[in-house]
Design a protein around this motif. Structure first.
Motif, PDB file in Angstrom:
ATOM      1  N   VAL A 140       0.891  -1.229  -0.010  1.00  0.00           N
ATOM      2  CA  VAL A 140       0.071   0.047   0.199  1.00  0.00           C
ATOM      3  C   VAL A 140       0.691   1.416  -0.005  1.00  0.00           C
ATOM      4  O   VAL A 140       0.636   2.258  -0.593  1.00  0.00           O
ATOM      5  CB  VAL A 140      -0.842   0.033   1.359  1.00  0.00           C
ATOM      6  N   ASN A 141       1.964   1.135   0.744  1.00  0.00           N
ATOM      7  CA  ASN A 141       2.907   2.338   0.871  1.00  0.00           C
ATOM      8  C   ASN A 141       3.902   2.454  -0.042  1.00  0.00           C
ATOM      9  O   ASN A 141       4.904   1.477  -0.102  1.00  0.00           O
ATOM     10  CB  ASN A 141       3.147   2.370   2.424  1.00  0.00           C
ATOM     11  N   ARG A 189       6.192   4.368  -0.146  1.00  0.00           N
ATOM     12  CA  ARG A 189       7.429   4.736   0.277  1.00  0.00           C
ATOM     13  C   ARG A 189       8.256   3.421   0.877  1.00  0.00           C
ATOM     14  O   ARG A 189       9.710   2.996   0.799  1.00  0.00           O
ATOM     15  CB  ARG A 189       7.394   5.320   1.827  1.00  0.00           C
ATOM     16  N   VAL A 238       6.820  11.980  -2.151  1.00  0.00           N
ATOM     17  CA  VAL A 238       5.510  12.605  -2.082  1.00  0.00           C
ATOM     18  C   VAL A 238       5.246  13.730  -3.274  1.00  0.00           C
ATOM     19  O   VAL A 238       6.477  14.563  -3.459  1.00  0.00           O
ATOM     20  CB  VAL A 238       5.148  13.321  -0.594  1.00  0.00           C
ATOM     21  N   HIS A 239       4.212  13.819  -4.022  1.00  0.00           N
ATOM     22  CA  HIS A 239       4.118  14.684  -5.088  1.00  0.00           C
ATOM     23  C   HIS A 239       3.494  15.703  -4.530  1.00  0.00           C
ATOM     24  O   HIS A 239       2.420  15.985  -4.003  1.00  0.00           O
ATOM     25  CB  HIS A 239       3.355  13.874  -6.100  1.00  0.00           C
ATOM     26  N   VAL A 240       4.371  16.829  -4.156  1.00  0.00           N
ATOM     27  CA  VAL A 240       3.947  17.972  -3.553  1.00  0.00           C
ATOM     28  C   VAL A 240       3.642  19.257  -4.671  1.00  0.00           C
ATOM     29  O   VAL A 240       4.394  19.208  -5.514  1.00  0.00           O
ATOM     30  CB  VAL A 240       5.126  18.494  -2.761  1.00  0.00           C
ATOM     31  N   ILE A 241       2.578  19.664  -4.220  1.00  0.00           N
ATOM     32  CA  ILE A 241       2.061  20.673  -5.260  1.00  0.00           C
ATOM     33  C   ILE A 241       1.774  22.000  -4.737  1.00  0.00           C
ATOM     34  O   ILE A 241       1.083  22.109  -3.442  1.00  0.00           O
ATOM     35  CB  ILE A 241       0.431  20.210  -6.080  1.00  0.00           C
ATOM     36  N   LYS A 293      -7.767  18.003 -14.687  1.00  0.00           N
ATOM     37  CA  LYS A 293      -6.639  17.631 -13.871  1.00  0.00           C
ATOM     38  C   LYS A 293      -5.338  17.885 -14.497  1.00  0.00           C
ATOM     39  O   LYS A 293      -4.919  17.262 -15.655  1.00  0.00           O
ATOM     40  CB  LYS A 293      -6.729  16.023 -13.451  1.00  0.00           C
ATOM     41  N   PRO A 294      -4.350  18.432 -13.796  1.00  0.00           N
ATOM     42  CA  PRO A 294      -2.887  18.586 -14.300  1.00  0.00           C
ATOM     43  C   PRO A 294      -2.431  17.023 -14.430  1.00  0.00           C
ATOM     44  O   PRO A 294      -2.449  16.146 -13.575  1.00  0.00           O
ATOM     45  CB  PRO A 294      -2.128  19.577 -13.498  1.00  0.00           C
ATOM     46  N   ARG A 327      -3.427  -3.211  -7.170  1.00  0.00           N
ATOM     47  CA  ARG A 327      -3.808  -1.704  -6.870  1.00  0.00           C
ATOM     48  C   ARG A 327      -5.067  -1.499  -7.772  1.00  0.00           C
ATOM     49  O   ARG A 327      -5.443  -0.580  -7.558  1.00  0.00           O
ATOM     50  CB  ARG A 327      -2.521  -0.975  -7.557  1.00  0.00           C
ATOM     51  N   PRO A 341      -3.526   5.078  -8.428  1.00  0.00           N
ATOM     52  CA  PRO A 341      -4.751   5.133  -8.264  1.00  0.00           C
ATOM     53  C   PRO A 341      -5.312   6.446  -7.903  1.00  0.00           C
ATOM     54  O   PRO A 341      -4.526   7.423  -7.472  1.00  0.00           O
ATOM     55  CB  PRO A 341      -4.848   4.334  -6.843  1.00  0.00           C
ATOM     56  N   LEU A 342      -6.582   6.778  -7.853  1.00  0.00           N
ATOM     57  CA  LEU A 342      -7.201   8.010  -7.471  1.00  0.00           C
ATOM     58  C   LEU A 342      -6.807   8.622  -6.548  1.00  0.00           C
ATOM     59  O   LEU A 342      -6.974   7.828  -5.441  1.00  0.00           O
ATOM     60  CB  LEU A 342      -9.071   8.024  -7.809  1.00  0.00           C
ATOM     61  N   GLY A 343      -6.323   9.800  -6.542  1.00  0.00           N
ATOM     62  CA  GLY A 343      -5.919  10.381  -4.920  1.00  0.00           C
ATOM     63  C   GLY A 343      -4.468  10.065  -4.736  1.00  0.00           C
ATOM     64  O   GLY A 343      -4.033  10.742  -3.725  1.00  0.00           O
ATOM     65  N   ALA A 344      -3.941   8.938  -5.446  1.00  0.00           N
ATOM     66  CA  ALA A 344      -2.757   8.652  -4.881  1.00  0.00           C
ATOM     67  C   ALA A 344      -1.730   8.856  -6.170  1.00  0.00           C
ATOM     68  O   ALA A 344      -1.093   7.822  -6.574  1.00  0.00           O
ATOM     69  CB  ALA A 344      -2.347   7.510  -4.462  1.00  0.00           C
ATOM     70  N   SER A 345      -1.864   9.696  -6.921  1.00  0.00           N
ATOM     71  CA  SER A 345      -1.007  10.014  -8.352  1.00  0.00           C
ATOM     72  C   SER A 345       0.578  10.161  -7.886  1.00  0.00           C
ATOM     73  O   SER A 345       1.017  10.459  -6.663  1.00  0.00           O
ATOM     74  CB  SER A 345      -1.213  11.303  -8.771  1.00  0.00           C
TER      75      SER A 345
END
Lengths: 305, 274
Positions: free
Chosen positions: A41-42, A44, A54-57, A114-115, A210, A262-266
């Motif tokens: 799941v993780n 990392r 982490v994809h930081v925006i 969505k970008p 996944r 998955p959605l929310g975990a780009s």
């Protein structure tokens, strides 16, 4: 021709004989998609370096399109609303042109906003542009026609069809304030590096851990509870995109998966995982390419693709 | 002549020998017997209804140390907004069962891990603290943890069946226009510029829930929805599939929680009712 030959050799040698039946047993894993497993799941923990990825925006990093509540209350606004309806429920509002169970927003995620999810606001200022697939300069309308022929596996709307006008109007409204002729950040799909080491066996495992939760065990997606359209779009089979579409290219599909799924975990899957699962999806059965099988269309005009 | 041909010949000759009327009579008799068996079978083994009745008994009266469920979740399983207790009526039975199992699971026995590297909180509107302890597959609640441990596997099954059959009709509440507009934008489109998907893309159109995995948001008390998102951010609830909800809860601000919960409280929604 050589590419097609190679592809069939690949399919027959791997898919039917060896890959699917033994993939799970060989790695000695019992697969249960409902089980919560931190190592899978993780992202990392599955990274070799154990570093956080982490994809930081930042605020203002990507273009922010206008709100739906701000659509003007005039004839132009009506056209925008019609375009939005077609975009999110293509099988209902553009039924005569759609050939499968997908919507425009199945690929252009979050209503084309969505970008890194093929956003419309980044595409509008780039057309007309040269396209290698057709080897001509195409306009936005011609590009939308190609979407209907390949990704929607349907019929191309004519340039003066109300559906086409509505879609172009919606695209124009969505890119309000975006510069013309500039590659905006978040345009198209994220870039990933090439690799030769693709393995559908690993891809099957990635799929089952996944993707299967939403897209289903057989990749046929899940329909809405009222039976109209798809809640989670089909990845292969009769109701999916055909073999001529852009996502049939493995690397393009891998880019899409990497940037959006998955959605929310780009960006939570690694490049290798997304390429593996992309080639696993590429091996599955889907409608034929209408441009590569014109003989079929000539002799069997009523046959479904 | 081979053996298979011989068998074929004998079959054909048998069918031609008996008259066509006898053949039809035989078919009728067989179908009648099948019909009888099908109509009689459920009387002897209506296990579904037995489970429901047992669940009803347990939910209404409790048993031994187990208190009744209705004291917090309401007589019709409609929930209680004052104590942030969720609606149970009409939820998917597998979902209720899974939640009870996760409540009962011992967090010390799961592979708990601490997030060691602080993220850059300045850039994104994330709200939870550093060094959050995550315990995958568990759900923390001061009341329900002790309670769920008293239930047997059969009790969980019975309760799940009972509550999934209950009818529920939501009573939409009024909110101010701005709250609803922002809530709707988040529920239908999410925040694409921050990579946050919409609520409806998993919880179904109108937040009505989808299958056993994605529970309904419509018809749940506002306080419950906000409390659950807070728990995800704090690592107190970590029993979602593929860490989907945890990733999303990380990105929700306090204003987002209020707006989106208000939007779903404003929707009309009914389940199991004609």
């Amino acid at each position: 021709m050589k590419r097609i030959l190679l592809k069939w050799v690949f399919i027959f040698s791997f898919y039917h004989v060896a890959v699917l039946p033994v993939a799970a047993q060989e790695l000695g894993q019992t697969l249960d998609s409902l089980e919560v497993r931190p190592s899978l799941v993780n992202s990392r923990l599955s990274l070799p370096t154990q570093l956080t990825q982490v994809h930081v925006i930042s605020p203002g990093e990507y273009f922010a399109p206008p709100l739906v509540a701000d659509i003007p209350d005039d004839r132009f606004g009506d056209m925008v609303r019609m375009g939005r309806n077609i975009f999110i429920k293509t099988g209902v509002y553009a039924k005569r042109y759609a050939g499968n169970g997908l919507n425009c927003s199945s690929c252009h995620l979050q209503e084309g906003r969505k970008p890194h999810g093929i956003p419309l606001w980044a595409a509008y200022g780039r057309y007309p542009m040269y396209r290698h697939k057709t080897r001509t300069v195409v306009t936005l309308e011609e590009r939308i026609q190609d979407c209907f022929i390949y990704s929607m596996n349907g019929i191309a709307p004519t340039l003066d069809a109300p559906e086409m006008k509505a879609l172009v109007t919606y695209t124009k409204w969505l890119s309000k304030g975006a510069p013309v002729g500039v590659d905006l950040p978040g345009r198209g799909l994220p870039n990933i590096s090439r690799t030769q080491d693709l393995d559908p066996k690993r891809g099957k495992i990635v799929y089952e851990t996944r993707c299967e939760l939403c897209h289903g065990k057989d990749g046929k997606g899940q329909k809405h509870t009222n039976g109209e359209g798809y809640m989670f779009p089909p990845l292969w089979g009769r109701d999916s995109y055909n073999k001529g579409s852009g996502l049939q290219r493995v690397r393009t599909l891998a880019k899409f998966i990497k940037g959006n799924m998955p959605l929310g975990a780009s960006f939570s899957l690694t490049n290798q995982e997304s390429l593996d699962v992309a080639i696993y999806i590429w091996l599955q059965d889907r409608p034929r390419n209408p441009k590569m099988s014109q003989a079929m269309d000539f002799f069997f005009p009523n046959m479904a693709r | 002549m081979r053996l298979s041909d011989n068998i074929k010949c004998s079959l054909v000759s048998w069918i031609t020998k008996i008259s066509i009327w006898k053949f039809f009579l035989l078919l009728l008799a067989v179908s009648f017997v099948i019909f009888l068996v099908q109509s009689v079978l459920p009387v002897f083994s209506d296990s579904h209804d037995l489970h429901r009745l047992a669940g009803e008994e347990l939910a209404l009266n409790g048993r031994g140390k187990i208190p009744s469920c209705v004291s917090c979740h309401g007589l019709q399983g409609q929930g209680d907004a004052k104590i942030a207790s969720p609606r149970l009526a009409g939820l998917h039975p597998s979902y209720i069962k899974k939640q009870l199992e996760d409540y009962a699971r011992d967090p010390l026995k799961t592979r708990a891990f601490v997030e060691p590297i602080a993220r850059d909180y300045v850039k994104t509107p994330r709200t939870y603290g550093d060094l959050t302890v995550f315990t995958p597959g568990t759900r923390y609640d001061p009341k329900m943890n002790g309670l769920a441990k008293l239930l047997s596997a059969e009790d969980r099954h019975n309760l799940a069946i009972y509550y999934s059959k209950l009818a529920f009709v939501a009573s939409p509440k009024a909110y101010d226009f701005e709250t609803l507009e922002r809530g709707e934008d988040l529920a239908l489109r999410g925040k694409p510029e921050y990579g946050l998907p919409s609520c409806d893309s998993c919880h179904g159109p109108g937040g009505q829930g989808f299958g056993a995995i994605f529970p309904p948001l419509a018809g749940q008390p506002v306080t419950y929805i906000i409390a659950q998102i807070n728990k995800w951010q704090a690592g107190k609830r970590d029993n979602d599939h593929l860490a989907l909800m945890r990733n999303i809860a990380d990105q929700l601000t306090d204003g987002d929680k209020v707006n989106v919960a208000a939007y779903y409280d404003n929707l009309s929604y009914s389940v199991n009712s004609e």
